[in-house]
Write an enzyme that holds these catalytic residues in place. Structure first.
Site, mmCIF file in Angstrom:
data_model
loop_
_atom_site.group_PDB
_atom_site.id
_atom_site.type_symbol
_atom_site.label_atom_id
_atom_site.label_comp_id
_atom_site.label_asym_id
_atom_site.label_seq_id
_atom_site.Cartn_x
_atom_site.Cartn_y
_atom_site.Cartn_z
ATOM 1 N N GLN C 196 13.098 -6.447 8.398
ATOM 2 C CA GLN C 196 11.963 -6.738 7.538
ATOM 3 C C GLN C 196 11.879 -8.251 7.420
ATOM 4 O OE1 GLN C 196 10.134 -3.853 5.987
ATOM 5 N NE2 GLN C 196 11.242 -2.969 7.719
ATOM 6 N N ARG C 216 9.993 -6.808 0.388
ATOM 7 C CA ARG C 216 9.350 -7.723 1.319
ATOM 8 C C ARG C 216 8.593 -6.924 2.386
ATOM 9 N NH1 ARG C 216 12.409 -11.578 3.922
ATOM 10 N NH2 ARG C 216 13.545 -11.786 1.981
ATOM 11 N N ALA C 237 6.496 -0.800 -2.491
ATOM 12 C CA ALA C 237 7.106 -0.818 -1.159
ATOM 13 C C ALA C 237 6.534 -1.939 -0.287
ATOM 14 C CB ALA C 237 6.910 0.534 -0.497
ATOM 15 N N HIS C 238 7.074 -2.060 0.906
ATOM 16 C CA HIS C 238 6.695 -3.163 1.788
ATOM 17 C C HIS C 238 5.226 -3.120 2.179
ATOM 18 C CE1 HIS C 238 8.479 -0.692 5.419
ATOM 19 N NE2 HIS C 238 7.773 0.050 4.630
ATOM 20 N N ASN C 239 4.665 -4.325 2.248
ATOM 21 C CA ASN C 239 3.298 -4.536 2.723
ATOM 22 C C ASN C 239 2.213 -4.035 1.777
ATOM 23 O OD1 ASN C 239 5.121 -4.203 5.348
ATOM 24 N ND2 ASN C 239 3.389 -5.509 5.868
#
Lengths: 348, 348, 348
Positions: C196, C216, C237-239
């Site tokens: 990540q 991230r 969560a990511h993004n």
């Protein structure tokens, strides 16, 4: 960090189509700049190949023709992940400096000379820390903990006494392993604590998310099996046994003494009751509430958990339930009218 | 750690049947070795008495005959818990050393000389820490906090300014008490923060789980009543008042200003809305969503919360709902056919 | 802290009715003492105006007549919040002392001379910390993090490498920003980690609750928009991209790559699937499970998420579902009897 495409192709066993060049970074098809490498994993984004500014793309054979410089792969997503590893330095700014003078390591602890113990990390009596393991600031490693090789404890992780980690275990910030299980005996004076004297055992290649809590066993062990991945804010209660290669998504809760098989997937916010057995390769849907055993390979949804197909039908029917009540009421009225009429006729 | 059975019997007021011996550890009927003591609390495991290797078993009168060396108890589970306490040393490797030189204690704080403050713990101005209380590494004790006797703050616990703990309070790693409540006034420029100037008050004999969050009150106090036990990853919002001897299981969320009576049990992942009153001894089921007041002694299940009996019937009916839609459709068709036929007949 | 009522009126642009006096504290209508100021925001509590002991009350024009000393306001709740700010000192007992000698600041980090870095905080290589920002004990600021002006990192916050905070960001204890997203490629040998390499970007005036986790991005950025308020124990969560001025209540979970518009409200324990788009000003109810896009301004409830009105009708109908099954069964029986009878008649 920079690599020639030919070098990446050689390392990963990929085929380079187009001329060689140097790439210095990574990005998505949309965000990559002219020195970056990107990837196409899902054909539905293939149109972006025409507009991407990326220097090169990891793609499958079917899409390689549309790309100026392609690294052709049978599994572009996996190979791009491997490229990401090359571009990603490990976090940490004191690598290779061993036990920092501002860390606290009890004289009764054993720390491998290749391990890094950051400032403000605490390693208690009898703990053992293996080669190349990194313990970030604010971590607590309790008495008698045993940590293997190449583990990472990110900041503010707490491992309570007796916790055992295998090799290559990665624990994200704030996770707590080995806190007391939630066990009490009801008495007339309220609940009497049952001392929790077991431990947590984490096998090799496990990853544990930020602020997740895994409780020690009352007796014996709470076990996280080899290769299992656990997301953030997950609760795993005392005496649970998780099998190998499970995927436990964020905010899942698993109550005490539950046994989870190999390869089980639990989606976000799912909950599993205590003393339940989940078979290998079962899939538990998001927010699902599991109260009873789940057979191998079953897919479950809803609260209470039911077969996923049934659940999906229920999902589509739920908004129609108010209408169903109306339809039943109409039927009752119509039928009553019919009966009345017939009765009237019979009485005629 | 080792005890003679006769010594355990004397200490706990139990009857020893069989010859005396020394036990050095504890285990389950299945895991106990030949020097361990174990217990039988649930008759359904009685068959294991034949195969256990344990040196001795804590059992009730009814099962004592089947055991070589028995400690006979009216409540084997409770008495085994008491034996576990004897076998369980407190965690911590710097007991009795007082304020460690690598702890930070503000000159305006008062720490009892019998308290232990571990390295990297921070005690702010005006905080008071009572006798025999232990503050583990990475804890933060904010300005004006008052902590009683025999409390344990495990690693990385944060007590924000003004938090009050009674005696024998145990807080597991990563818990946060007294962070700001989530209060805002909507304005044209977004949400304006409402300063949270109240505090958290925790009464005697409370236990709080890992990474649980209990917010300070906006004004006045958020209160956790005497003897209440709170599991991991629980959220208790500002101005909640929890009564005595409640049991709040993992990942429960209780919204602001809710009042919870005495002896209430909330199962895992249950949620309670704000400004609700939960009566004494109520039981809230797992993943249950409570939006309105719950009367004393009621048991609730489901989302939205309903009477538990109704909920259990709904649980068994949910998988049959797709079929119910079909049945109603069939009824409609059949009735329509009947009506058509009659109408036809009437018209004849 | 003390203020004359006339001074408060002048500062906030309110009208003082009644004689001037000094107030030294704040409270509710019920808890305020004779030197405190309180407020009436909700007319249903107006009866308490008769019994409050408070020195003065912030009220609207309609209720001012019933109050001895009134500060008359068009928005008493907002103006009382502003008064609370005047009475609330910032937390922290080492304000204005800069980098404490027991903090660790890497030589490659840049800390503004007006920032406070508390003991046991760790600031890594390449991190930048802006004016008047306060970093409490046990915080970790990873490599290359950039923190703006007037931010507060309460104890034990972990910002992993590359995290960016705007100005006036407040992060409560134990929150984790920038831990790895939960991304893996399934392979025959289990799940292979996808590095990540993105980051977390938090815009101005954001508040993040205790023990919340924001991952991230895999690539690019996870973004928390300007003015958004996030409660405790939330998972992002990511993004994910969250818009401006959202309100995300405790224990909400938002899965990867989901886009949340401006002004969205998510109530406690709601969950949103990955790759979903939530329109501006949408409201997601408590424990709601959102699997598909939600249009601007829509209000959703239930699991699965449905229109809130439908959901509310379902809520009221759920306890009647067992009865509905009975009613359908009765209809079937009655209709069958009718048909049998008719058939019998027809056969006569």
């Amino acid at each position: 960090m920079e690599f020639r495409l030919s070098e990446l192709a050689a390392r990963l066993g990929l085929t380079l189509r187009g001329d060689d060049c140097v790439v210095t970074g990574v990005g998505t098809l949309e965000s990559a700049g002219p020195d970056d490498i990107t990837f196409l994993a899902d054909a539905k984004y293939a149109a972006l190949l025409d507009t991407t500014r990326a220097a090169a793309v990891v793609v499958d054979e079917a899409h390689a023709a549309g790309v100026g410089r392609a690294l052709v792969s049978a599994n572009p997503y996996m190979d791009f992940a491997r490229i990401l590893f090359l571009f990603t330095p490990a976090q940490g700014c004191l690598e290779g400096t061993g036990v920092h003078e501002r860390a606290f390591v009890h004289p009764g602890a054993e720390v491998d000379p290749t391990a890094d113990i950051y400032p403000f990390a605490f390693v208690a009596d009898g703990a053992k820390i293996g080669p190349r393991t990194r313990v970030f600031p604010g971590c607590y490693v309790g008495e008698g903990c045993v940590i293997g090789e190449d583990c990472t404890l990110y900041p503010n992780v707490s491992l309570m006494a007796g916790t055992v980690l295998g090799n290559r275990v990665m624990i994200h910030p704030g996770a707590v392993l080995g806190a007391d299980g939630f066990g009490y005996v009801p008495t007339d004076d309220g609940r009497q604590k049952i001392p929790q004297v077991g431990r947590v055992v984490v096998e090799d290649d496990v990853e544990i998310g930020a602020n997740t809590a895994i409780d020690r066993a009352m007796l014996d062990r709470t076990v996280i099996g080899h290769g299992t991945k656990i997301d953030n804010l997950v609760q795993i209660a005392h005496n649970c046994i998780l099998g190998e290669h499970c995927t436990i998504v964020s905010q899942v809760g698993i109550a005490g003494s539950t046994k989870v098989g190999r390869g089980v997937i639990m989606a976000g916010q799912a909950g599993v009751a205590d003393h339940v057995t989940i078979g290998n390769d079962a899939i538990i849907g998001p927010q699902c509430g599991v109260r009873t055993d789940v057979e191998e390979g079953r897919r479950m949804g809803g609260h209470p958990a039911m077969d996923y197909g049934t659940y999906m039908r229920n999902m589509s029917l739920a908004p129609k339930i108010p209408d169903l009540f109306k339809r039943v009421k109409a039927l009752e009225k119509e039928l009553a009218a019919l009966v009345t009429k017939r009765t009237g006729e019979d009485n005629e």
